[in-house]
Design a protein around this motif. Structure first.
Motif, PDB file in Angstrom:
ATOM      1  N   LEU A  30       1.195  -1.055   0.115  1.00  0.00           N
ATOM      2  CA  LEU A  30       0.287   0.233   0.083  1.00  0.00           C
ATOM      3  C   LEU A  30       0.976   1.338  -0.189  1.00  0.00           C
ATOM      4  CD1 LEU A  30      -2.891  -1.029   2.284  1.00  0.00           C
ATOM      5  CD2 LEU A  30      -3.269  -0.738  -0.035  1.00  0.00           C
ATOM      6  N   MET A  31       2.157   1.227   0.931  1.00  0.00           N
ATOM      7  CA  MET A  31       2.698   2.122   0.738  1.00  0.00           C
ATOM      8  C   MET A  31       3.127   2.616  -0.793  1.00  0.00           C
ATOM      9  SD  MET A  31       6.528   2.612   2.574  1.00  0.00           S
ATOM     10  CE  MET A  31       7.690   2.194   1.316  1.00  0.00           C
ATOM     11  N   ILE A  32       3.656   1.675  -1.239  1.00  0.00           N
ATOM     12  CA  ILE A  32       4.879   2.080  -3.377  1.00  0.00           C
ATOM     13  C   ILE A  32       2.826   2.681  -4.108  1.00  0.00           C
ATOM     14  CG2 ILE A  32       4.952   0.800  -5.245  1.00  0.00           C
ATOM     15  CD1 ILE A  32       7.085   1.664  -1.866  1.00  0.00           C
ATOM     16  N   GLU A  33       1.861   1.637  -3.563  1.00  0.00           N
ATOM     17  CA  GLU A  33       0.698   1.668  -4.559  1.00  0.00           C
ATOM     18  C   GLU A  33       0.068   4.053  -3.988  1.00  0.00           C
ATOM     19  OE1 GLU A  33      -0.620   0.964  -6.779  1.00  0.00           O
ATOM     20  OE2 GLU A  33       0.274  -0.948  -6.397  1.00  0.00           O
ATOM     21  N   ALA A  34       0.601   4.268  -2.976  1.00  0.00           N
ATOM     22  CA  ALA A  34       0.258   4.890  -2.268  1.00  0.00           C
ATOM     23  C   ALA A  34       1.433   6.855  -2.601  1.00  0.00           C
ATOM     24  CB  ALA A  34       0.274   5.442  -1.302  1.00  0.00           C
ATOM     25  N   LEU A  35       2.362   6.384  -2.967  1.00  0.00           N
ATOM     26  CA  LEU A  35       3.679   7.524  -3.826  1.00  0.00           C
ATOM     27  C   LEU A  35       3.381   7.260  -4.885  1.00  0.00           C
ATOM     28  CD1 LEU A  35       6.561   8.816  -3.162  1.00  0.00           C
ATOM     29  CD2 LEU A  35       7.261   6.520  -3.852  1.00  0.00           C
ATOM     30  N   VAL A  68      -5.677   4.626  -1.074  1.00  0.00           N
ATOM     31  CA  VAL A  68      -5.328   3.576  -1.346  1.00  0.00           C
ATOM     32  C   VAL A  68      -6.404   2.195  -1.253  1.00  0.00           C
ATOM     33  CG1 VAL A  68      -3.215   4.019  -2.917  1.00  0.00           C
ATOM     34  CG2 VAL A  68      -3.792   2.623  -0.609  1.00  0.00           C
ATOM     35  N   THR A  69      -6.672   1.139  -2.846  1.00  0.00           N
ATOM     36  CA  THR A  69      -7.137  -0.628  -1.892  1.00  0.00           C
ATOM     37  C   THR A  69      -6.302  -0.929  -2.484  1.00  0.00           C
ATOM     38  OG1 THR A  69      -9.284   0.553  -1.737  1.00  0.00           O
ATOM     39  CG2 THR A  69      -9.078  -1.350  -2.163  1.00  0.00           C
ATOM     40  N   ALA A  82      -6.095  -5.552  -2.879  1.00  0.00           N
ATOM     41  CA  ALA A  82      -6.663  -6.687  -2.421  1.00  0.00           C
ATOM     42  C   ALA A  82      -7.957  -6.829  -1.401  1.00  0.00           C
ATOM     43  CB  ALA A  82      -5.713  -7.611  -1.247  1.00  0.00           C
ATOM     44  N   GLY A  83      -8.581  -6.226  -1.493  1.00  0.00           N
ATOM     45  CA  GLY A  83      -9.664  -5.553  -0.691  1.00  0.00           C
ATOM     46  C   GLY A  83      -9.548  -4.959   0.721  1.00  0.00           C
ATOM     47  N   GLN A  84      -7.848  -4.619   0.563  1.00  0.00           N
ATOM     48  CA  GLN A  84      -7.904  -3.414   1.678  1.00  0.00           C
ATOM     49  C   GLN A  84      -7.751  -2.414   1.540  1.00  0.00           C
ATOM     50  OE1 GLN A  84      -6.740  -5.730   5.062  1.00  0.00           O
ATOM     51  NE2 GLN A  84      -5.253  -4.214   5.893  1.00  0.00           N
ATOM     52  N   THR A  85      -8.190  -1.410   2.263  1.00  0.00           N
ATOM     53  CA  THR A  85      -8.212  -0.266   2.280  1.00  0.00           C
ATOM     54  C   THR A  85      -7.937   0.871   3.357  1.00  0.00           C
ATOM     55  OG1 THR A  85     -10.133  -0.619   0.660  1.00  0.00           O
ATOM     56  CG2 THR A  85      -9.659   2.239   1.320  1.00  0.00           C
ATOM     57  N   GLN A 121      -3.739   5.388   8.629  1.00  0.00           N
ATOM     58  CA  GLN A 121      -5.170   4.279   9.357  1.00  0.00           C
ATOM     59  C   GLN A 121      -5.937   3.215   8.160  1.00  0.00           C
ATOM     60  OE1 GLN A 121      -5.922   6.278  12.323  1.00  0.00           O
ATOM     61  NE2 GLN A 121      -4.584   6.755  11.197  1.00  0.00           N
ATOM     62  N   GLN A 122      -5.277   2.412   8.749  1.00  0.00           N
ATOM     63  CA  GLN A 122      -5.949   1.128   8.065  1.00  0.00           C
ATOM     64  C   GLN A 122      -6.227  -0.064   8.826  1.00  0.00           C
ATOM     65  OE1 GLN A 122      -1.862  -0.560   7.194  1.00  0.00           O
ATOM     66  NE2 GLN A 122      -1.175   0.913   8.475  1.00  0.00           N
ATOM     67  N   PRO A 123      -6.762  -1.231   8.413  1.00  0.00           N
ATOM     68  CA  PRO A 123      -7.286  -1.990   9.464  1.00  0.00           C
ATOM     69  C   PRO A 123      -6.392  -3.149  10.044  1.00  0.00           C
ATOM     70  CG  PRO A 123      -8.457  -2.914   7.037  1.00  0.00           C
ATOM     71  CD  PRO A 123      -6.744  -1.865   6.984  1.00  0.00           C
TER      72      PRO A 123
END
Length: 431
Positions: A336-341, A365-366, A368-371, A382-384
């Motif tokens: 998710l970090m690299i996706e966010a960058l 960012v989302t 594999a079902g994780q947003t 902020q994440q699950p």
């Protein structure tokens, strides 16, 4: 045109993503499945030699996989054309001074994005150094992406406009663990042990605070810190734990300091539980073996046995990319970090660090079902969060084991981002 068509094929993109080129004695990068354009370089400052080299290599695999995914879909979209992402390795040898030296090397090589995580002490030093550098050298500013340094002060009292944390901090992880521990009514005696540096100290401090609030009936029968990465034989510590009559151990230990601790506990016959931050991989399950079934509890942003089809496909894809059992340690937050960058760069339409930072602070960012989303006020992701317990592979809820050990983790508690969120004390001085 033919090359472009080939690059769209997942098998060819995966093949290209698997190629790794040695750029220098301490720097690797993957060959991107993207147009031949100047890459966007990300400097990974991490211990790649020394006592915690295995944790550094685990990070590298995760970051490589994340960038391969982005490169396979064409790279980062910018007005002048798509750009691939490349990870450059900078070995800090697990030392804060070496981490600062690696940062200077990255700046000298015009690397604008650096990432680090396996030491809160090193992260704090990097934040201070980047703050000073960015103030005096506007032309070569640096952005710091933190995937694992979880000392809460880093996004509270020491928060910085140039630092973004993508892991839940220690107090958030402790709160998730405590949501399970407080329901263990048979627990009356607990032993606290941790690594003697800012993170380990903070974990035990928060454990004492939350225990006093939520389980005042539980006695703390041991409370000690040990030198980090210097203990080769934990048998004396394990003997003290057993002699204390503790029914459980709570620890923030990671890497070999955790693996050797749980192994020693097994050898002395300790039969209690382990409440851990990182007990779900890097040798800990294999070290505990059958003795850990139902007794090793871990907290993480994600586990392979999260019971959704999207999560299973995500994990299976990682295992296909890295099939060796010892390479089995995937972190959703790093993906998710690299996706966010990538998202922030695309929204900024530029590689100018200040503009990317403005976009990163509102990233969502989302995968594999994780947003997950970045909280702009303190730059805390902020994440699950999930809490899981070790069990034998094949038991209900344990489809996948860890590192070929035959043991995996069954999710027993899931916290939404809203449930995991905690207040902050950040008063950020933005440029």
């Amino acid at each position: 045109m033919l090359l472009s068509l080939f690059l769209r094929r997942s098998w060819f993109a995966g093949l290209l993503g698997a190629w790794v080129t040695v750029l220098a004695s301490s720097t690797w990068a993957q060959t991107p499945a993207a147009p031949a354009a100047a890459p966007i370089r990300i400097g990974m400052i991490e211990g790649l030699s020394g006592a915690f080299a295995n944790t550094g290599e685990a990070v590298f695999r995760n970051l490589i996989w994340a960038t391969e995914r982005i490169n396979a879909r064409g790279g980062v979209k910018l007005p002048g054309g798509n750009r691939p992402l490349v990870i450059e390795r900078l070995d800090s040898k697990g030392q804060t001074e070496e981490a600062l030296s690696s940062l200077r090397s990255a700046i000298d090589r015009d690397i604008s994005f650096v990432t680090q995580g396996n030491s809160s002490a090193a992260a704090a030093a990097l934040i201070d150094a980047i703050n000073k550098h960015n103030e005096r050298d506007n032309a070569r500013q640096v952005l710091f992406l933190n995937y694992s340094a979880v000392d809460p002060t880093l996004t509270n009292e020491r928060c910085s406009p140039w630092h973004f944390r993508f892991d839940a901090h220690a107090d958030m992880r402790m709160t998730a663990l405590m949501s399970v521990l407080r329901e263990d009514r048979a627990l009356k005696r607990i032993y606290l042990i941790g690594q003697d540096y800012s993170f380990g100290q903070g974990v035990l401090r928060e454990a004492r605070r939350q225990l006093s609030e939520q389980r005042p009936d539980v006695s703390i029968v041991g409370d000690e810190l040990h030198p980090m990465a210097r203990i080769k034989d934990f048998l004396p510590y394990a003997a003290k734990i057993k002699a204390s009559g503790a029914q459980a151990v709570l620890t923030g230990n990671w890497g070999n300091d955790l693996t050797l601790l749980v192994k020693a506990a097994r050898e002395v016959g300790f039969e209690g539980s382990f409440y851990t931050f990182y007990g779900n991989a890097l040798g800990a399950p294999a070290a505990m073996g059958e003795a850990g079934i139902g007794k090793v509890i871990a907290v993480a942003d994600w586990f392979p046995n999260v019971p959704t089809a999207a999560s299973e496909a995500f994990y299976q894809s990682f295992r296909q990319r890295f099939p060796k059992p010892e390479d089995d340690y995937v972190h959703m937050r790093m993906q998710l970090m690299i996706e966010a960058l990538a998202q922030a760069i695309e929204h900024a339409g530029s590689l100018e660090v200040a503009r990317v930072a403005l976009e990163l602070k509102k990233a969502e960012v989302t995968l594999a079902g994780q947003t997950a989303r970045m909280r702009a006020a303190d730059h805390q992701f902020q994440q699950p969060l999930a809490v899981a317990v070790m069990d034998r592979q094949g038991a209900p809820g344990v489809k996948f084991d860890v590192e070929g050990s035959g043991f995996g983790f069954r999710v027993i508690r899931h916290l939404s981002p809203q449930q995991a969120e905690l207040p902050h004390r950040c008063n950020m001085d933005r440029p």
